[in-house]
Motif scaffolding. Structure first.
Motif, PDB file in Angstrom:
ATOM      1  N   HIS A  72       0.793  -1.220   0.000  1.00 41.85           N
ATOM      2  CA  HIS A  72       0.000   0.000   0.000  1.00 41.85           C
ATOM      3  C   HIS A  72       0.829   1.275   0.000  1.00 41.85           C
ATOM      4  O   HIS A  72       0.284   2.374   0.047  1.00 41.85           O
ATOM      5  CB  HIS A  72      -0.975  -0.020   1.184  1.00 41.85           C
ATOM      6  CG  HIS A  72      -1.998  -1.101   1.050  1.00 41.85           C
ATOM      7  ND1 HIS A  72      -1.752  -2.415   1.358  1.00 41.85           N
ATOM      8  CD2 HIS A  72      -3.264  -1.090   0.575  1.00 41.85           C
ATOM      9  CE1 HIS A  72      -2.809  -3.149   1.111  1.00 41.85           C
ATOM     10  NE2 HIS A  72      -3.747  -2.377   0.631  1.00 41.85           N
ATOM     11  N   LEU A  73       2.138   1.109  -0.060  1.00 45.87           N
ATOM     12  CA  LEU A  73       3.002   2.278  -0.239  1.00 45.87           C
ATOM     13  C   LEU A  73       3.669   2.268  -1.612  1.00 45.87           C
ATOM     14  O   LEU A  73       4.359   3.217  -1.982  1.00 45.87           O
ATOM     15  CB  LEU A  73       4.073   2.327   0.855  1.00 45.87           C
ATOM     16  CG  LEU A  73       3.566   2.608   2.264  1.00 45.87           C
ATOM     17  CD1 LEU A  73       4.734   2.674   3.244  1.00 45.87           C
ATOM     18  CD2 LEU A  73       2.782   3.918   2.302  1.00 45.87           C
TER      19      LEU A  73
ATOM     20  N   TYR B 196       0.661   1.233  -7.325  1.00 46.23           N
ATOM     21  CA  TYR B 196      -0.530   0.668  -6.688  1.00 46.23           C
ATOM     22  C   TYR B 196      -1.327   1.752  -5.976  1.00 46.23           C
ATOM     23  O   TYR B 196      -2.532   1.908  -6.175  1.00 46.23           O
ATOM     24  CB  TYR B 196      -0.100  -0.412  -5.694  1.00 46.23           C
ATOM     25  CG  TYR B 196      -1.230  -1.117  -5.000  1.00 46.23           C
ATOM     26  CD1 TYR B 196      -1.861  -2.196  -5.596  1.00 46.23           C
ATOM     27  CD2 TYR B 196      -1.665  -0.716  -3.734  1.00 46.23           C
ATOM     28  CE1 TYR B 196      -2.906  -2.850  -4.953  1.00 46.23           C
ATOM     29  CE2 TYR B 196      -2.704  -1.364  -3.103  1.00 46.23           C
ATOM     30  CZ  TYR B 196      -3.316  -2.438  -3.707  1.00 46.23           C
ATOM     31  OH  TYR B 196      -4.352  -3.072  -3.082  1.00 46.23           O
ATOM     32  N   LEU B 197      -0.619   2.502  -5.167  1.00 46.10           N
ATOM     33  CA  LEU B 197      -1.258   3.560  -4.393  1.00 46.10           C
ATOM     34  C   LEU B 197      -1.924   4.593  -5.298  1.00 46.10           C
ATOM     35  O   LEU B 197      -3.046   5.057  -5.047  1.00 46.10           O
ATOM     36  CB  LEU B 197      -0.195   4.213  -3.512  1.00 46.10           C
ATOM     37  CG  LEU B 197      -0.621   5.229  -2.468  1.00 46.10           C
ATOM     38  CD1 LEU B 197      -1.783   4.746  -1.643  1.00 46.10           C
ATOM     39  CD2 LEU B 197       0.571   5.574  -1.576  1.00 46.10           C
TER      40      LEU B 197
ATOM     41  N   GLN C  46      -5.140   3.179  -6.597  1.00 43.64           N
ATOM     42  CA  GLN C  46      -6.205   3.162  -5.587  1.00 43.64           C
ATOM     43  C   GLN C  46      -6.784   4.563  -5.406  1.00 43.64           C
ATOM     44  O   GLN C  46      -8.001   4.744  -5.370  1.00 43.64           O
ATOM     45  CB  GLN C  46      -5.651   2.677  -4.244  1.00 43.64           C
ATOM     46  CG  GLN C  46      -5.131   1.253  -4.231  1.00 43.64           C
ATOM     47  CD  GLN C  46      -6.231   0.204  -4.343  1.00 43.64           C
ATOM     48  OE1 GLN C  46      -6.180  -0.654  -5.199  1.00 43.64           O
ATOM     49  NE2 GLN C  46      -7.233   0.296  -3.490  1.00 43.64           N
TER      50      GLN C  46
ATOM     51  N   ARG D 269       2.793  10.177  -0.873  1.00 41.20           N
ATOM     52  CA  ARG D 269       2.198   8.940  -0.360  1.00 41.20           C
ATOM     53  C   ARG D 269       1.117   9.220   0.674  1.00 41.20           C
ATOM     54  O   ARG D 269       0.065   8.592   0.677  1.00 41.20           O
ATOM     55  CB  ARG D 269       3.273   8.053   0.265  1.00 41.20           C
ATOM     56  CG  ARG D 269       4.102   7.327  -0.756  1.00 41.20           C
ATOM     57  CD  ARG D 269       4.847   6.151  -0.125  1.00 41.20           C
ATOM     58  NE  ARG D 269       5.595   5.445  -1.151  1.00 41.20           N
ATOM     59  CZ  ARG D 269       6.758   5.854  -1.633  1.00 41.20           C
ATOM     60  NH1 ARG D 269       7.305   6.965  -1.170  1.00 41.20           N
ATOM     61  NH2 ARG D 269       7.364   5.164  -2.577  1.00 41.20           N
TER      62      ARG D 269
ATOM     63  N   GLN E 103      -2.798   8.281   0.244  1.00 38.84           N
ATOM     64  CA  GLN E 103      -3.501   7.389   1.166  1.00 38.84           C
ATOM     65  C   GLN E 103      -4.771   8.021   1.690  1.00 38.84           C
ATOM     66  O   GLN E 103      -5.797   7.365   1.830  1.00 38.84           O
ATOM     67  CB  GLN E 103      -2.572   6.997   2.318  1.00 38.84           C
ATOM     68  CG  GLN E 103      -1.662   5.842   1.909  1.00 38.84           C
ATOM     69  CD  GLN E 103      -0.844   5.309   3.044  1.00 38.84           C
ATOM     70  OE1 GLN E 103      -0.249   6.085   3.795  1.00 38.84           O
ATOM     71  NE2 GLN E 103      -0.798   3.992   3.179  1.00 38.84           N
TER      72      GLN E 103
ATOM     73  N   ALA F 228      -7.209   7.640  -1.094  1.00 38.41           N
ATOM     74  CA  ALA F 228      -7.615   6.253  -1.299  1.00 38.41           C
ATOM     75  C   ALA F 228      -8.565   5.783  -0.204  1.00 38.41           C
ATOM     76  O   ALA F 228      -9.447   4.958  -0.442  1.00 38.41           O
ATOM     77  CB  ALA F 228      -6.377   5.354  -1.356  1.00 38.41           C
TER      78      ALA F 228
END
Lengths: 146, 146
Positions: free
Chosen positions: A10-11, A15-16, A19, B135, B139, B142
């Motif tokens: 998830h970092l 991918y992040l 998402q 990041r 997050q 997301a």
DNA sequence: GCGTAATGGTTGATTTTGTAACTAACAACA
DNA sequence: TGTTGTTAGTTACAAAATCAACCATTACGC
């Protein structure tokens, strides 16, 4: 990122990014689907014409990084819905100039307003400086060739 | 974002996020496609099993936000390629526990190493602090429900 | 226990995408 | 002018994603 034995998916940026992109697109996606029954590529073409005025498929493809077959099909659908008209260039008959109809422009105006308010919402959820920094970083990544 | 009459599509977060996500995924995508002939959903399932060990389809779906039909098909393909095995739970026979085979783990290890070096590359292209801030912002986005 | 609802996972039909080959028009250069 | 190469855009076919309906099994209410 981190050590080999502590990989955090998830970092992982690709991918992040996916998402975040998916999550942040959801609401807007529902709007253009529900209101106008159009697809992702279609609203993108619509927006390009709404913003930049008359364009041809090639230009849109370059600017939006969309493959020409996708654009071709999106243009067909938008034409069927009477959102745009095509005009063959008089001096180079391979070229087709695309222009929004009043209906197309109305749809664009509507969705643009929505996009703006939605974008503000997202920016507010992040900090004010954070949002600007995010945009800058994203543009860097988006502009990385390959 | 900006005034109504100066909408910049390339600053619209959902759009920008998608562009960045696509651009940043390209290289890695080619790697898992070329080396193992697998799809996006498949490497994601592979990574989840590689990282978290034994899981069932439901759990993967929740964590990765993937629809169950996609997972079902990805698992089938990974099983065919002998990358994982399935075991029905003894007390609840609806559940299937998925585990990587040695081959699956080898593929995971290989791709994980690649992902890590690729992620470092991306982080380096941004600043060091910039990557961390990115990041964090991603997050947040997301994790925004709906 | 029995009927009904909920859950984990699969399958099938339809839509959308991706890849390659194709047409039509123009350009370049002998 | 004729041959060859490019370019804009479309089409055909295969691969993939989506959506709804579908088993089989377990949980719940009575």
């Amino acid at each position: 990122m981190q050590k080999k034995d502590a990989f955090d998916l998830h970092l992982f940026l690709p991918y992040l990014l996916n998402q975040a992109a998916e999550a942040s697109s959801l609401k807007f996606q529902r709007a253009y689907k529900d209101r106008y029954g159009i697809l992702r590529t279609e609203w993108r073409v619509l927006f390009h014409l709404g913003i930049y005025g008359r364009m041809n498929a090639k230009e849109i493809g370059l600017r939006a990084r969309i493959h020409k077959t996708k654009i071709s099909r999106a243009v067909q659908k938008l034409e069927q819905r009477r959102f745009l008209t095509r005009d063959t260039d008089t001096t180079d008959r391979r070229l087709e100039w695309l222009t929004l109809t009043p209906q197309g422009r109305a749809a664009y105006d509507d969705l643009r307003a929505l996009a703006q308010s939605y974008d503000s919402e997202l920016s507010a959820a992040l900090g004010p400086g954070e949002a600007a920094a995010l945009r800058q970083a994203l543009q860097k990544l988006a502009d990385m060739a390959e």
